[in-house]
Motif scaffolding. Structure first.
Motif, PDB file in Angstrom:
ATOM      1  N   GLY A  57     -25.230 -88.996  62.240  1.00 12.52           N
ATOM      2  CA  GLY A  57     -23.931 -88.472  62.406  1.00 12.52           C
ATOM      3  C   GLY A  57     -23.872 -87.077  61.721  1.00 12.52           C
ATOM      4  N   ILE A  58     -23.020 -86.239  61.892  1.00 15.01           N
ATOM      5  CA  ILE A  58     -23.010 -84.901  61.552  1.00 15.01           C
ATOM      6  C   ILE A  58     -21.363 -84.389  61.309  1.00 15.01           C
ATOM      7  CG2 ILE A  58     -22.521 -83.809  63.905  1.00 15.01           C
ATOM      8  CD1 ILE A  58     -24.414 -81.734  63.299  1.00 15.01           C
ATOM      9  N   LEU A  59     -21.403 -83.608  60.369  1.00 15.77           N
ATOM     10  CA  LEU A  59     -20.025 -83.060  59.866  1.00 15.77           C
ATOM     11  C   LEU A  59     -20.310 -81.633  59.364  1.00 15.77           C
ATOM     12  CD1 LEU A  59     -19.637 -83.238  56.526  1.00 15.77           C
ATOM     13  CD2 LEU A  59     -19.505 -85.477  57.115  1.00 15.77           C
ATOM     14  N   PRO A  60     -19.258 -80.664  59.382  1.00 17.32           N
ATOM     15  CA  PRO A  60     -19.124 -79.544  58.833  1.00 17.32           C
ATOM     16  C   PRO A  60     -19.340 -79.084  57.604  1.00 17.32           C
ATOM     17  CG  PRO A  60     -16.794 -79.996  59.358  1.00 17.32           C
ATOM     18  CD  PRO A  60     -17.776 -81.253  59.744  1.00 17.32           C
ATOM     19  N   TRP A  61     -19.983 -77.924  57.395  1.00 22.89           N
ATOM     20  CA  TRP A  61     -20.104 -77.356  55.740  1.00 22.89           C
ATOM     21  C   TRP A  61     -20.294 -75.813  55.893  1.00 22.89           C
ATOM     22  CZ3 TRP A  61     -18.607 -79.365  51.720  1.00 22.89           C
ATOM     23  CH2 TRP A  61     -19.067 -79.020  50.535  1.00 22.89           C
ATOM     24  N   ASP A  62     -19.428 -75.329  55.184  1.00 24.36           N
ATOM     25  CA  ASP A  62     -19.534 -73.586  54.950  1.00 24.36           C
ATOM     26  C   ASP A  62     -19.111 -73.075  56.177  1.00 24.36           C
ATOM     27  OD1 ASP A  62     -20.049 -73.448  52.298  1.00 24.36           O
ATOM     28  OD2 ASP A  62     -22.184 -73.012  52.460  1.00 24.36           O
ATOM     29  N   TYR A  63     -17.680 -73.172  56.483  1.00 27.35           N
ATOM     30  CA  TYR A  63     -17.143 -72.459  57.667  1.00 27.35           C
ATOM     31  C   TYR A  63     -16.138 -71.054  57.398  1.00 27.35           C
ATOM     32  CZ  TYR A  63     -18.523 -75.425  61.460  1.00 27.35           C
ATOM     33  OH  TYR A  63     -19.300 -76.082  62.462  1.00 27.35           O
ATOM     34  N   GLU A  64     -16.642 -70.341  56.424  1.00 25.38           N
ATOM     35  CA  GLU A  64     -15.969 -69.190  56.378  1.00 25.38           C
ATOM     36  C   GLU A  64     -16.035 -68.222  57.273  1.00 25.38           C
ATOM     37  OE1 GLU A  64     -19.955 -68.542  54.119  1.00 25.38           O
ATOM     38  OE2 GLU A  64     -18.526 -70.087  54.421  1.00 25.38           O
ATOM     39  N   GLY A  65     -17.368 -68.214  57.979  1.00 20.86           N
ATOM     40  CA  GLY A  65     -17.509 -67.204  59.319  1.00 20.86           C
ATOM     41  C   GLY A  65     -16.993 -67.752  60.441  1.00 20.86           C
ATOM     42  N   THR A  66     -15.698 -67.919  60.499  1.00 19.04           N
ATOM     43  CA  THR A  66     -15.117 -68.268  61.583  1.00 19.04           C
ATOM     44  C   THR A  66     -13.800 -67.721  61.853  1.00 19.04           C
ATOM     45  OG1 THR A  66     -14.100 -69.771  60.106  1.00 19.04           O
ATOM     46  CG2 THR A  66     -16.164 -70.423  61.292  1.00 19.04           C
ATOM     47  N   TRP A  67     -12.887 -68.143  63.213  1.00 20.66           N
ATOM     48  CA  TRP A  67     -12.052 -67.559  63.303  1.00 20.66           C
ATOM     49  C   TRP A  67     -11.613 -65.884  63.618  1.00 20.66           C
ATOM     50  CZ3 TRP A  67      -8.897 -71.596  64.713  1.00 20.66           C
ATOM     51  CH2 TRP A  67      -8.945 -72.915  64.197  1.00 20.66           C
ATOM     52  N   GLY A  68     -12.764 -65.378  64.172  1.00 18.18           N
ATOM     53  CA  GLY A  68     -12.798 -63.935  64.470  1.00 18.18           C
ATOM     54  C   GLY A  68     -13.324 -63.245  63.350  1.00 18.18           C
ATOM     55  N   ARG A  69     -14.313 -63.742  62.431  1.00 20.56           N
ATOM     56  CA  ARG A  69     -14.868 -62.811  61.536  1.00 20.56           C
ATOM     57  C   ARG A  69     -16.154 -63.795  61.285  1.00 20.56           C
ATOM     58  NH1 ARG A  69     -12.238 -58.657  59.130  1.00 20.56           N
ATOM     59  NH2 ARG A  69      -9.828 -58.881  59.157  1.00 20.56           N
ATOM     60  N   ASN A  70     -17.131 -62.791  60.742  1.00 19.43           N
ATOM     61  CA  ASN A  70     -18.299 -63.406  60.440  1.00 19.43           C
ATOM     62  C   ASN A  70     -18.396 -63.937  58.872  1.00 19.43           C
ATOM     63  OD1 ASN A  70     -19.318 -61.186  59.058  1.00 19.43           O
ATOM     64  ND2 ASN A  70     -20.497 -60.457  60.610  1.00 19.43           N
ATOM     65  N   CYS A  71     -19.528 -64.153  58.578  1.00 20.58           N
ATOM     66  CA  CYS A  71     -19.890 -64.842  56.960  1.00 20.58           C
ATOM     67  C   CYS A  71     -19.550 -63.726  56.027  1.00 20.58           C
ATOM     68  CB  CYS A  71     -20.893 -65.857  56.904  1.00 20.58           C
ATOM     69  SG  CYS A  71     -22.364 -64.831  57.207  1.00 20.58           S
ATOM     70  N   TYR A  72     -19.759 -62.415  56.354  1.00 20.82           N
ATOM     71  CA  TYR A  72     -19.695 -61.231  55.673  1.00 20.82           C
ATOM     72  C   TYR A  72     -18.127 -60.562  55.670  1.00 20.82           C
ATOM     73  CZ  TYR A  72     -24.690 -61.751  55.254  1.00 20.82           C
ATOM     74  OH  TYR A  72     -26.000 -62.205  54.906  1.00 20.82           O
ATOM     75  N   GLY A  73     -17.381 -61.344  56.547  1.00 19.22           N
ATOM     76  CA  GLY A  73     -15.860 -61.041  56.828  1.00 19.22           C
ATOM     77  C   GLY A  73     -15.875 -59.674  58.016  1.00 19.22           C
ATOM     78  N   ALA A  74     -16.884 -59.207  58.435  1.00 20.08           N
ATOM     79  CA  ALA A  74     -16.860 -58.399  59.539  1.00 20.08           C
ATOM     80  C   ALA A  74     -15.958 -59.201  60.744  1.00 20.08           C
ATOM     81  CB  ALA A  74     -18.075 -57.745  60.088  1.00 20.08           C
ATOM     82  N   LYS A  75     -15.225 -58.146  61.668  1.00 13.31           N
ATOM     83  CA  LYS A  75     -14.854 -58.895  62.659  1.00 13.31           C
ATOM     84  C   LYS A  75     -15.785 -58.750  64.054  1.00 13.31           C
ATOM     85  CE  LYS A  75      -9.997 -56.418  62.081  1.00 13.31           C
ATOM     86  NZ  LYS A  75      -9.319 -55.610  62.591  1.00 13.31           N
ATOM     87  N   VAL A  76     -15.588 -59.944  64.402  1.00 14.85           N
ATOM     88  CA  VAL A  76     -16.383 -60.402  65.685  1.00 14.85           C
ATOM     89  C   VAL A  76     -15.600 -60.707  66.817  1.00 14.85           C
ATOM     90  CG1 VAL A  76     -18.410 -61.254  64.254  1.00 14.85           C
ATOM     91  CG2 VAL A  76     -16.622 -63.001  64.910  1.00 14.85           C
ATOM     92  N   ASP A  77     -16.496 -60.394  67.815  1.00 14.31           N
ATOM     93  CA  ASP A  77     -15.472 -60.750  69.103  1.00 14.31           C
ATOM     94  C   ASP A  77     -15.572 -62.248  69.382  1.00 14.31           C
ATOM     95  OD1 ASP A  77     -14.759 -59.074  71.967  1.00 14.31           O
ATOM     96  OD2 ASP A  77     -15.866 -61.014  72.611  1.00 14.31           O
ATOM     97  N   ALA A  78     -14.604 -62.544  70.210  1.00 13.17           N
ATOM     98  CA  ALA A  78     -14.127 -63.979  70.365  1.00 13.17           C
ATOM     99  C   ALA A  78     -15.154 -64.565  71.332  1.00 13.17           C
ATOM    100  CB  ALA A  78     -12.753 -64.216  71.174  1.00 13.17           C
ATOM    101  N   SER A  79     -15.972 -63.769  72.239  1.00 16.37           N
ATOM    102  CA  SER A  79     -17.331 -64.440  72.792  1.00 16.37           C
ATOM    103  C   SER A  79     -18.359 -64.434  72.095  1.00 16.37           C
ATOM    104  CB  SER A  79     -17.386 -63.394  73.949  1.00 16.37           C
ATOM    105  OG  SER A  79     -17.812 -62.125  73.680  1.00 16.37           O
ATOM    106  N   PHE A 108     -21.027 -69.162  64.324  1.00 15.37           N
ATOM    107  CA  PHE A 108     -22.341 -68.807  64.832  1.00 15.37           C
ATOM    108  C   PHE A 108     -23.484 -69.377  63.986  1.00 15.37           C
ATOM    109  CE2 PHE A 108     -25.974 -66.024  65.380  1.00 15.37           C
ATOM    110  CZ  PHE A 108     -26.269 -65.927  66.935  1.00 15.37           C
ATOM    111  N   ASP A 109     -23.178 -69.407  62.565  1.00 15.44           N
ATOM    112  CA  ASP A 109     -24.383 -70.026  61.659  1.00 15.44           C
ATOM    113  C   ASP A 109     -24.086 -71.392  61.435  1.00 15.44           C
ATOM    114  OD1 ASP A 109     -25.360 -67.442  61.071  1.00 15.44           O
ATOM    115  OD2 ASP A 109     -23.635 -66.962  59.555  1.00 15.44           O
TER     116      ASP A 109
END
Length: 352
Positions: A236-258, A217-218
């Motif tokens: 062009g563009i490429l990714p950076w800082d992707y810890e808030g992914t795969w079902g958790r946000n950047c603080y580690g909280a669970k988030v919905d797949a939607s 989301f971020d």
């Protein structure tokens, strides 16, 4: 085989300078024992609010390379960045190389870290991508928008407030500023040709697939690298800082797949997807990835391998934020996210 062990040494006076102001951007001198060599370095803390955590992240520069040593403190798996960058590479978007390690500072065990390749000139040279400029999208003012409530003078000055120039000159800032202005002001008839002439559209749509599939989301208004190619003069563009992914946000909280919609976000994405040509291209790519790269069959072996490689050292990490049973359950959390995200996006392909 265990994780590689890297040992940072910072002299007392330099260490005092480093720790006396955790928000300073000033680099101090030191050395690191890494890959069998003792290497002179300059080091500083990195990150935003994460600098206040007990386990801090570092930027380390050698004479020719830059590395980020991420604490991954908020990620209970400690592997979401590594997994995300591997995923982007699998869908043909350049991404930083990573390696988990055990880090010491002046003899103190800091725990498990993720060494991330810095996205600077060496990164592009190694991949044979000649670039004239590199920008980091450092905050959420990097969404390619113009604030209509601001004066023309302040608007021009603020267009780049979300970016940090890593390589290039003032003329490259001007070029990006003009790009954002034209993106927001060209007529629909002019805009299609403008996008084709100034954007590597295949790269951008592949990146969009990655950001949407991983659920970052971020990652639309910040946390990306923006670069201009020397020969084509396309961005062009490429990714950076992707810890808030795969079902958790950047603080580690669970988030919905939607959480992240199929269309993604930011002004440039909206402008591109307003054209059927780009929507169809994006839809085709997304469908391909949902059938191949973004499946449990492809993702989970990577997850299990990364998780297995770090689990013994995680048990000894003195700054591990999360209970070990949460860490142990993260592969299943990621598997559930992949299954639910695939279902959610497949059902919404018709919206494109």
């Amino acid at each position: 085989m265990g994780l590689p062990v890297y040992r940072i040494a910072v002299p007392a006076q330099e260490y005092q300078q480093l720790t006396s102001n955790i928000w300073s951007e000033q680099l101090v001198k030191g050395s690191i024992q890494m890959d069998g060599k003792q290497i002179p370095i300059r080091i500083r803390y990195r990150g935003g609010h994460t600098r206040g955590y007990p386990k801090k992240s570092f930027e380390i520069r050698t004479s020719s390379r830059t590395y980020h040593f991420n604490a991954e403190y908020d990620d209970p798996s400690l592997l979401r960045n590594a997994l995300s960058f591997r995923f982007f590479e699998s869908i043909r978007v350049p991404a930083p190389a990573t390696r988990h390690c055990v880090l010491y500072l002046n003899g103190e065990l800091l725990g498990v870290y993720l060494r991330i390749e810095g996205v600077k000139s060496f990164f592009f040279r190694q991949r044979k991508i000649p670039v004239r400029s590199i920008f980091y999208a450092i905050n959420d003012h990097a969404g390619f928008t113009i604030n209509s409530n601001s004066s023309s003078t302040s608007t021009s000055a603020n267009l780049l407030s979300g970016y940090s120039l890593i390589r290039g000159k003032d003329v490259d800032k001007t070029r990006l500023r003009i790009f954002i202005q034209q993106l927001n002001t060209k007529s629909r008839l002019e805009l299609f040709r403008f996008l084709q002439s100034r954007i590597d559209t295949d790269n951008y749509l592949r990146w969009l697939c990655g950001a949407v599939l991983t659920g970052n989301f971020d990652g639309f208004d910040q946390n990306y690298t923006w670069y201009e190619k020397t020969k084509t003069k396309k961005y062009g563009i490429l990714p950076w800082d992707y810890e808030g992914t795969w079902g958790r946000n950047c603080y580690g909280a669970k988030v919905d797949a939607s959480l992240v919609r199929i269309q993604g976000y930011n002004k440039l994405t909206g402008k591109m997807l307003a054209f059927r040509h780009f929507r169809e291209q994006y839809k085709k790519l997304l469908r391909q990835h949902l059938m191949n790269a973004f499946t449990e069959k492809r993702i989970m072996p990577i997850v299990h391998r990364l998780h297995h490689d770090i689990r013994e050292e995680v048990d000894q990490d003195p700054y591990m934020k999360w209970p070990l049973d949460v860490f142990a359950g993260e592969p299943e959390r990621i598997r559930t996210y992949v299954a639910e995200r695939r279902e959610y996006l497949t059902e919404r392909l018709h919206q494109l």
